[in-house]
Write a protein that holds these residues in place. Structure first.
Motif, PDB file in Angstrom:
ATOM      1  N   MET A   1       0.909  -1.165  -0.257  1.00  0.00           N
ATOM      2  CA  MET A   1       0.010   0.074  -0.114  1.00  0.00           C
ATOM      3  C   MET A   1       0.834   1.380  -0.039  1.00  0.00           C
ATOM      4  N   ASP A   2       0.292   2.176  -0.624  1.00  0.00           N
ATOM      5  CA  ASP A   2       1.077   3.656  -0.797  1.00  0.00           C
ATOM      6  C   ASP A   2       1.069   4.095   0.633  1.00  0.00           C
ATOM      7  N   PRO A   3       2.368   4.647   1.377  1.00  0.00           N
ATOM      8  CA  PRO A   3       2.318   5.133   2.554  1.00  0.00           C
ATOM      9  C   PRO A   3       1.378   6.334   2.667  1.00  0.00           C
ATOM     10  N   SER A   4       1.349   7.046   1.697  1.00  0.00           N
ATOM     11  CA  SER A   4       0.453   8.283   1.572  1.00  0.00           C
ATOM     12  C   SER A   4      -1.103   7.824   1.858  1.00  0.00           C
ATOM     13  N   GLN A   5      -1.357   6.772   1.412  1.00  0.00           N
ATOM     14  CA  GLN A   5      -2.812   6.396   1.578  1.00  0.00           C
ATOM     15  C   GLN A   5      -3.150   6.228   2.751  1.00  0.00           C
ATOM     16  N   LEU A   6      -2.176   5.435   3.442  1.00  0.00           N
ATOM     17  CA  LEU A   6      -2.263   5.378   5.278  1.00  0.00           C
ATOM     18  C   LEU A   6      -2.311   6.650   5.856  1.00  0.00           C
ATOM     19  N   TYR A   7      -1.545   7.655   5.592  1.00  0.00           N
ATOM     20  CA  TYR A   7      -1.785   8.949   6.087  1.00  0.00           C
ATOM     21  C   TYR A   7      -3.139   9.563   5.776  1.00  0.00           C
ATOM     22  N   ARG A   8      -3.527   9.506   4.804  1.00  0.00           N
ATOM     23  CA  ARG A   8      -5.072   9.940   4.458  1.00  0.00           C
ATOM     24  C   ARG A   8      -6.020   9.245   5.233  1.00  0.00           C
ATOM     25  N   MET A   9      -5.929   8.014   5.416  1.00  0.00           N
ATOM     26  CA  MET A   9      -6.792   7.364   6.107  1.00  0.00           C
ATOM     27  C   MET A   9      -6.692   7.825   7.617  1.00  0.00           C
ATOM     28  N   LEU A  10      -5.759   8.271   8.164  1.00  0.00           N
ATOM     29  CA  LEU A  10      -5.580   8.853   9.591  1.00  0.00           C
ATOM     30  C   LEU A  10      -6.131  10.079   9.514  1.00  0.00           C
ATOM     31  N   VAL A  11      -5.948  10.980   8.589  1.00  0.00           N
ATOM     32  CA  VAL A  11      -6.590  12.257   8.179  1.00  0.00           C
ATOM     33  C   VAL A  11      -8.143  12.132   8.354  1.00  0.00           C
ATOM     34  N   PHE A  12      -8.505  11.135   7.681  1.00  0.00           N
ATOM     35  CA  PHE A  12     -10.084  10.979   7.591  1.00  0.00           C
ATOM     36  C   PHE A  12     -10.491  10.539   8.882  1.00  0.00           C
ATOM     37  N   ALA A  13      -9.690   9.616   9.578  1.00  0.00           N
ATOM     38  CA  ALA A  13     -10.289   9.343  11.109  1.00  0.00           C
ATOM     39  C   ALA A  13     -10.272  10.398  11.867  1.00  0.00           C
ATOM     40  N   SER A  14      -9.240  11.466  11.831  1.00  0.00           N
ATOM     41  CA  SER A  14      -9.102  12.416  12.747  1.00  0.00           C
ATOM     42  C   SER A  14     -10.295  13.552  12.414  1.00  0.00           C
ATOM     43  N   VAL A  15     -10.367  13.554  11.209  1.00  0.00           N
ATOM     44  CA  VAL A  15     -11.783  14.575  10.780  1.00  0.00           C
ATOM     45  C   VAL A  15     -13.026  14.182  11.455  1.00  0.00           C
ATOM     46  N   VAL A  16     -13.135  12.820  11.287  1.00  0.00           N
ATOM     47  CA  VAL A  16     -14.545  12.114  12.122  1.00  0.00           C
ATOM     48  C   VAL A  16     -14.464  12.590  13.563  1.00  0.00           C
ATOM     49  N   GLU A  17     -13.382  12.003  14.119  1.00  0.00           N
ATOM     50  CA  GLU A  17     -13.132  12.059  15.505  1.00  0.00           C
ATOM     51  C   GLU A  17     -13.125  13.562  16.011  1.00  0.00           C
ATOM     52  N   LYS A  18     -12.705  14.513  15.243  1.00  0.00           N
ATOM     53  CA  LYS A  18     -12.667  16.048  15.801  1.00  0.00           C
ATOM     54  C   LYS A  18     -14.048  16.674  15.447  1.00  0.00           C
ATOM     55  N   GLY A  19     -14.828  16.155  14.505  1.00  0.00           N
ATOM     56  CA  GLY A  19     -15.995  16.654  14.086  1.00  0.00           C
ATOM     57  C   GLY A  19     -15.768  17.915  13.193  1.00  0.00           C
ATOM     58  N   SER A  20     -14.622  18.315  12.500  1.00  0.00           N
ATOM     59  CA  SER A  20     -14.498  19.310  11.685  1.00  0.00           C
ATOM     60  C   SER A  20     -13.098  18.963  10.953  1.00  0.00           C
ATOM     61  N   LEU A  21     -12.910  19.919   9.677  1.00  0.00           N
ATOM     62  CA  LEU A  21     -11.732  19.747   9.188  1.00  0.00           C
ATOM     63  C   LEU A  21     -10.657  20.882   9.781  1.00  0.00           C
ATOM     64  N   THR A  22     -11.248  21.792  10.410  1.00  0.00           N
ATOM     65  CA  THR A  22     -10.388  22.943  11.180  1.00  0.00           C
ATOM     66  C   THR A  22      -9.717  22.240  12.393  1.00  0.00           C
ATOM     67  N   ALA A  23     -10.770  21.583  13.075  1.00  0.00           N
ATOM     68  CA  ALA A  23     -10.065  20.930  14.182  1.00  0.00           C
ATOM     69  C   ALA A  23      -9.121  19.924  14.154  1.00  0.00           C
ATOM     70  N   ALA A  24      -9.507  18.994  12.818  1.00  0.00           N
ATOM     71  CA  ALA A  24      -8.507  17.965  12.659  1.00  0.00           C
ATOM     72  C   ALA A  24      -7.388  18.513  12.066  1.00  0.00           C
ATOM     73  N   GLY A  25      -7.286  19.703  11.269  1.00  0.00           N
ATOM     74  CA  GLY A  25      -5.974  20.088  10.893  1.00  0.00           C
ATOM     75  C   GLY A  25      -5.093  20.823  12.140  1.00  0.00           C
ATOM     76  N   GLU A  26      -5.887  21.343  13.153  1.00  0.00           N
ATOM     77  CA  GLU A  26      -4.808  21.634  14.333  1.00  0.00           C
ATOM     78  C   GLU A  26      -4.323  20.498  15.067  1.00  0.00           C
TER      79      GLU A  26
END
Length: 297
Positions: A1-26
């Motif tokens: 698997m492309d390592p960048s794909q793993l990172y995007r999956m973590l970003v996706f999970a963080s967005v759902v967990e934090k409830g917003s794109l801004t909070a996930a970015g922080e």
């Protein structure tokens, strides 16, 4: 698997967990727009829409809910992996060896260490209070506290605080010799110098209007420690130049008086020097952060 794909999956999970794109970015220390780009690329790779996004809220699609279950497990495992090598405060252990000038160590650092040991109960402190500068490698010192200017370019310097130097004298001395009001009268007074020699000291005084006065002052008494210099001044033996953090309390207690407050000798700094370049041990990083937050706050 492309390592960048793993990172995007973590970003996706963080967005759902934090409830917003801004909070996930922080949380991930990236911009909101970067979070959005990662989500778009993830959806393009999966050929699925994972999130419904409006200006007010986020919601998972049916496929997104199923995909999130596995991404959340991935995020949980990543956090557990990080925790296994970055212990929490009460798990940090080992020894921190700190050197400092006597006055800074006894009057400023010691009162703080009770709080530090409450947060980090398994860290052992080894303290060396000496006014002479010690070689970090020779003495296995983790952090060296230095007053004035950071003068060793081979070491990393972290500024902890700034200070002014005050001209002070005891009430008894001023009652006998008078209180100077202008730099021109200073050479005629008795001086207590923090130094190891009796050589004259060149000093520049500047007032609030920018007027500068260069003087050569000869010590009546010289002392190799700041604590000793402070005590001699309180005993009424002359005028001393001392950092503000050492004389504020004696001034409040009436043991010293500040002379010519409109004339300044310039600011100095208190620095923590260390020899760690790329990776600072967690216990040492904890101490540096603590001192930056608590020293002369």
């Amino acid at each position: 698997m492309d390592p960048s794909q793993l990172y995007r999956m973590l970003v996706f999970a963080s967005v759902v967990e934090k409830g917003s794109l801004t909070a996930a970015g922080e949380a991930l220390n990236i911009s909101r727009s970067m979070v959005s780009q990662h989500l778009k690329r993830l959806e393009a790779h999966c050929q699925l829409k994972l999130l419904y996004r409006t200006t007010r809220k986020l919601s998972l699609t049916q496929e997104g809910k199923q995909f999130y279950y596995y991404c959340a497990e991935l995020l949980k495992l990543a956090k557990q992996a990080e925790a296994s090598i970055i212990p929490s405060d009460d798990q940090l252990h080992g020894t921190i060896k700190i050197s400092a000038p006597v006055a800074i160590g006894e009057l400023a650092l010691v009162p703080l260490f009770r709080e530090f040991t409450k947060h980090y109960p398994h860290i052992h402190l080894c303290l060396l209070f000496e006014d002479r500068k010690l070689d970090l490698l020779e003495h296995n010192i983790d952090i060296a506290i230095q007053v004035g200017q950071a003068d060793n370019e081979q070491l990393v310097a972290v500024e902890l605080a700034e200070y002014d130097e005050y001209l002070v004298a005891g009430p008894e001395y001023l009652a006998t010799h008078g209180s100077p009001s202008h730099p021109d009268s200073l050479p005629h007074h008795q001086w207590i110098m923090h130094s190891t020699h009796q050589l004259p000291r060149n000093c520049q005084f500047e007032n609030s209007e920018g007027d500068k006065f260069n003087l050569q002052l000869t010590p009546f008494i010289n002392c190799n420690t700041l604590v000793g210099t402070l005590t001699l001044a309180k005993e009424g033996l002359g005028i001393a130049m001392l950092p503000e953090h050492l004389v504020k309390q004696p001034i409040q207690e009436g043991l010293l008086r500040r002379i010519m407050p409109d004339y300044h000798l310039g600011k100095g700094g208190i620095f923590a020097l260390h020899d760690f370049e790329d990776v600072i041990p967690a216990r040492v990083h904890a101490m540096l952060t603590f001192l930056q937050r608590r020293l002369y706050q």
